[in-house]
Design a protein around this motif. Structure first.
Motif, PDB file in Angstrom:
ATOM      1  N   ARG A 107      -3.840   2.543   5.760  1.00  0.00           N
ATOM      2  CA  ARG A 107      -4.662   3.754   5.834  1.00  0.00           C
ATOM      3  C   ARG A 107      -3.842   4.946   6.328  1.00  0.00           C
ATOM      4  O   ARG A 107      -3.897   6.037   5.748  1.00  0.00           O
ATOM      5  N   ASN A 108      -3.031   4.714   7.394  1.00  0.00           N
ATOM      6  CA  ASN A 108      -2.222   5.812   7.933  1.00  0.00           C
ATOM      7  C   ASN A 108      -1.156   6.258   6.934  1.00  0.00           C
ATOM      8  O   ASN A 108      -0.909   7.465   6.770  1.00  0.00           O
ATOM      9  N   ALA A 109      -0.516   5.291   6.264  1.00  0.00           N
ATOM     10  CA  ALA A 109       0.518   5.640   5.281  1.00  0.00           C
ATOM     11  C   ALA A 109      -0.089   6.367   4.093  1.00  0.00           C
ATOM     12  O   ALA A 109       0.488   7.339   3.575  1.00  0.00           O
ATOM     13  N   THR A 110      -1.277   5.942   3.675  1.00  0.00           N
ATOM     14  CA  THR A 110      -1.947   6.608   2.550  1.00  0.00           C
ATOM     15  C   THR A 110      -2.357   8.025   2.926  1.00  0.00           C
ATOM     16  O   THR A 110      -2.175   8.966   2.128  1.00  0.00           O
ATOM     17  N   ARG A 137       5.319   7.326  -1.838  1.00  0.00           N
ATOM     18  CA  ARG A 137       5.488   7.986  -0.538  1.00  0.00           C
ATOM     19  C   ARG A 137       4.844   7.166   0.573  1.00  0.00           C
ATOM     20  O   ARG A 137       5.383   7.094   1.678  1.00  0.00           O
ATOM     21  N   ALA A 138       3.689   6.538   0.319  1.00  0.00           N
ATOM     22  CA  ALA A 138       3.018   5.711   1.332  1.00  0.00           C
ATOM     23  C   ALA A 138       3.858   4.489   1.680  1.00  0.00           C
ATOM     24  O   ALA A 138       4.000   4.126   2.857  1.00  0.00           O
ATOM     25  N   VAL A 139       4.457   3.857   0.663  1.00  0.00           N
ATOM     26  CA  VAL A 139       5.313   2.695   0.916  1.00  0.00           C
ATOM     27  C   VAL A 139       6.528   3.115   1.735  1.00  0.00           C
ATOM     28  O   VAL A 139       6.926   2.432   2.695  1.00  0.00           O
ATOM     29  N   GLU A 158       5.942  -4.739  -1.926  1.00  0.00           N
ATOM     30  CA  GLU A 158       4.976  -4.953  -3.005  1.00  0.00           C
ATOM     31  C   GLU A 158       3.555  -5.057  -2.457  1.00  0.00           C
ATOM     32  O   GLU A 158       2.615  -4.498  -3.030  1.00  0.00           O
ATOM     33  N   GLY A 159       3.404  -5.773  -1.347  1.00  0.00           N
ATOM     34  CA  GLY A 159       2.068  -5.908  -0.754  1.00  0.00           C
ATOM     35  C   GLY A 159       1.514  -4.588  -0.261  1.00  0.00           C
ATOM     36  O   GLY A 159       0.332  -4.271  -0.484  1.00  0.00           O
ATOM     37  N   VAL A 160       2.356  -3.779   0.393  1.00  0.00           N
ATOM     38  CA  VAL A 160       1.897  -2.465   0.862  1.00  0.00           C
ATOM     39  C   VAL A 160       1.526  -1.594  -0.327  1.00  0.00           C
ATOM     40  O   VAL A 160       0.491  -0.907  -0.326  1.00  0.00           O
ATOM     41  N   ALA A 161       2.363  -1.618  -1.388  1.00  0.00           N
ATOM     42  CA  ALA A 161       2.091  -0.796  -2.574  1.00  0.00           C
ATOM     43  C   ALA A 161       0.775  -1.208  -3.238  1.00  0.00           C
ATOM     44  O   ALA A 161      -0.026  -0.347  -3.646  1.00  0.00           O
ATOM     45  N   GLU A 162       0.529  -2.519  -3.344  1.00  0.00           N
ATOM     46  CA  GLU A 162      -0.724  -2.978  -3.959  1.00  0.00           C
ATOM     47  C   GLU A 162      -1.936  -2.560  -3.130  1.00  0.00           C
ATOM     48  O   GLU A 162      -2.968  -2.152  -3.676  1.00  0.00           O
ATOM     49  N   LYS A 163      -1.816  -2.635  -1.817  1.00  0.00           N
ATOM     50  CA  LYS A 163      -2.940  -2.250  -0.950  1.00  0.00           C
ATOM     51  C   LYS A 163      -3.201  -0.750  -1.046  1.00  0.00           C
ATOM     52  O   LYS A 163      -4.365  -0.320  -1.077  1.00  0.00           O
ATOM     53  N   VAL A 164      -2.156   0.053  -1.110  1.00  0.00           N
ATOM     54  CA  VAL A 164      -2.346   1.499  -1.259  1.00  0.00           C
ATOM     55  C   VAL A 164      -2.950   1.793  -2.632  1.00  0.00           C
ATOM     56  O   VAL A 164      -3.863   2.629  -2.762  1.00  0.00           O
ATOM     57  N   PHE A 165      -2.473   1.106  -3.664  1.00  0.00           N
ATOM     58  CA  PHE A 165      -3.001   1.286  -5.023  1.00  0.00           C
ATOM     59  C   PHE A 165      -4.501   1.000  -5.075  1.00  0.00           C
ATOM     60  O   PHE A 165      -5.270   1.734  -5.704  1.00  0.00           O
ATOM     61  N   ARG A 166      -4.928  -0.079  -4.416  1.00  0.00           N
ATOM     62  CA  ARG A 166      -6.361  -0.425  -4.432  1.00  0.00           C
ATOM     63  C   ARG A 166      -7.199   0.559  -3.623  1.00  0.00           C
ATOM     64  O   ARG A 166      -8.391   0.702  -3.878  1.00  0.00           O
ATOM     65  N   SER A 167      -6.592   1.214  -2.635  1.00  0.00           N
ATOM     66  CA  SER A 167      -7.373   2.111  -1.778  1.00  0.00           C
ATOM     67  C   SER A 167      -7.494   3.529  -2.338  1.00  0.00           C
ATOM     68  O   SER A 167      -8.321   4.304  -1.859  1.00  0.00           O
ATOM     69  N   LEU A 168      -6.701   3.881  -3.350  1.00  0.00           N
ATOM     70  CA  LEU A 168      -6.710   5.254  -3.869  1.00  0.00           C
ATOM     71  C   LEU A 168      -7.801   5.455  -4.914  1.00  0.00           C
ATOM     72  O   LEU A 168      -8.055   4.576  -5.741  1.00  0.00           O
ATOM     73  N   PRO A 169      -8.429   6.624  -4.923  1.00  0.00           N
ATOM     74  CA  PRO A 169      -9.365   6.960  -6.006  1.00  0.00           C
ATOM     75  C   PRO A 169      -8.574   7.490  -7.216  1.00  0.00           C
ATOM     76  O   PRO A 169      -8.199   8.662  -7.274  1.00  0.00           O
ATOM     77  N   LEU A 170      -8.279   6.628  -8.175  1.00  0.00           N
ATOM     78  CA  LEU A 170      -7.458   6.992  -9.341  1.00  0.00           C
ATOM     79  C   LEU A 170      -8.347   7.225 -10.560  1.00  0.00           C
ATOM     80  O   LEU A 170      -9.466   6.708 -10.654  1.00  0.00           O
ATOM     81  N   GLU A 171      -7.798   7.977 -11.517  1.00  0.00           N
ATOM     82  CA  GLU A 171      -8.535   8.223 -12.752  1.00  0.00           C
ATOM     83  C   GLU A 171      -8.642   6.937 -13.556  1.00  0.00           C
ATOM     84  O   GLU A 171      -7.943   5.958 -13.293  1.00  0.00           O
ATOM     85  N   GLY A 177       0.215  -1.196 -14.453  1.00  0.00           N
ATOM     86  CA  GLY A 177       1.461  -1.024 -15.214  1.00  0.00           C
ATOM     87  C   GLY A 177       1.961   0.412 -15.208  1.00  0.00           C
ATOM     88  O   GLY A 177       3.153   0.650 -15.094  1.00  0.00           O
ATOM     89  N   ASN A 178       1.028   1.393 -15.371  1.00  0.00           N
ATOM     90  CA  ASN A 178       1.500   2.775 -15.472  1.00  0.00           C
ATOM     91  C   ASN A 178       1.485   3.536 -14.142  1.00  0.00           C
ATOM     92  O   ASN A 178       2.004   4.638 -14.048  1.00  0.00           O
ATOM     93  N   THR A 179       0.897   2.970 -13.105  1.00  0.00           N
ATOM     94  CA  THR A 179       0.841   3.673 -11.823  1.00  0.00           C
ATOM     95  C   THR A 179       1.584   2.896 -10.734  1.00  0.00           C
ATOM     96  O   THR A 179       2.400   3.468 -10.013  1.00  0.00           O
ATOM     97  N   LEU A 180       1.295   1.612 -10.619  1.00  0.00           N
ATOM     98  CA  LEU A 180       1.878   0.821  -9.541  1.00  0.00           C
ATOM     99  C   LEU A 180       3.350   0.488  -9.798  1.00  0.00           C
ATOM    100  O   LEU A 180       4.178   0.584  -8.888  1.00  0.00           O
ATOM    101  N   GLU A 181       3.674   0.114 -11.035  1.00  0.00           N
ATOM    102  CA  GLU A 181       5.059  -0.289 -11.336  1.00  0.00           C
ATOM    103  C   GLU A 181       6.057   0.846 -11.118  1.00  0.00           C
ATOM    104  O   GLU A 181       7.091   0.639 -10.469  1.00  0.00           O
ATOM    105  N   PRO A 182       5.810   2.072 -11.613  1.00  0.00           N
ATOM    106  CA  PRO A 182       6.771   3.147 -11.320  1.00  0.00           C
ATOM    107  C   PRO A 182       6.884   3.444  -9.827  1.00  0.00           C
ATOM    108  O   PRO A 182       7.981   3.756  -9.333  1.00  0.00           O
TER     109      PRO A 182
END
Length: 200
Positions: A107-110, A137-139, A158-171, A177-182
């Protein structure tokens, strides 16, 4: 009947018997009888009345001694019970605390990344490119600020990135593949560059 003559020997024996009877029978019994006569209720003197409030019983010392004995007896029992409770609930409790710390880290990193990346606004949907930059940037922030054991508990980069990915309001078009992998490639590249700088 002719009267019997008392010989001097018999007179001596009778006198001796009377003297012994006085010495051994009457003299030992007489003083206790006199003493009992003095203690009879008719001759007894009244004892002074004792005030009940003035009578103090030393029960405080007994209570203190009892408390010390009980504490000496119960302390090992309580320590053993506490150790058993810790052994029973220590693992799940540690897991709960670690999970809470990981969630707080994410949460703090996000929050930091949402404020640091241009075009990212808290509470609004993020595009694929902005979402990827926020994740990277959060990772990076988590790796810079958190201790290594907490990063391991979160599942590494990878775990931090996945948790941040799930917490973000994305389009709707955003996928792993197009957001988390890059974002992961960017974070891994920055991590290796940072490790190289530390080694130099």
């Amino acid at each position: 009947m002719t009267p019997t003559k008392v010989t001097p020997n018999k007179a001596f024996v009778r006198g001796f018997a009377r003297t012994m009877a006085r010495v051994f029978l009457f003299r030992p019994v007489l003083p206790p009888l006199l003493l009992l006569g003095c203690c009879a209720p008719a001759h007894a003197t009244a004892l002074p009345a004792v005030d009940a409030a003035a009578l103090v019983l030393p029960w405080g010392d007994a209570v203190v001694a009892l408390a010390q004995g009980l504490s000496a007896l119960l302390t090992p029992v309580l320590v053993a019970a506490f150790a058993a409770v810790l052994a029973r609930f220590g693992g799940p409790l540690r897991l709960l605390v670690t999970d809470a710390l990981v969630e707080r880290l994410v949460r703090n990193a996000t929050d930091y990344a949402l404020n640091a990346v241009a075009g990212a606004v808290q509470g609004r949907r993020l595009t694929v490119s902005v979402g990827s930059a926020v994740i990277a940037r959060a990772v990076q922030r988590a790796l810079d600020q958190a201790p290594a054991w907490l990063i391991r508990a979160a599942g590494g980069r990878e775990g931090v990135a996945e948790k941040v990915f799930r917490s973000l309001p994305l389009e709707a078009a955003a996928t792993a593949g197009n957001t988390l992998e890059p974002a992961l490639q960017h974070a891994l590249g920055q991590g290796s560059a940072r490790e190289t700088r530390k080694a130099v």
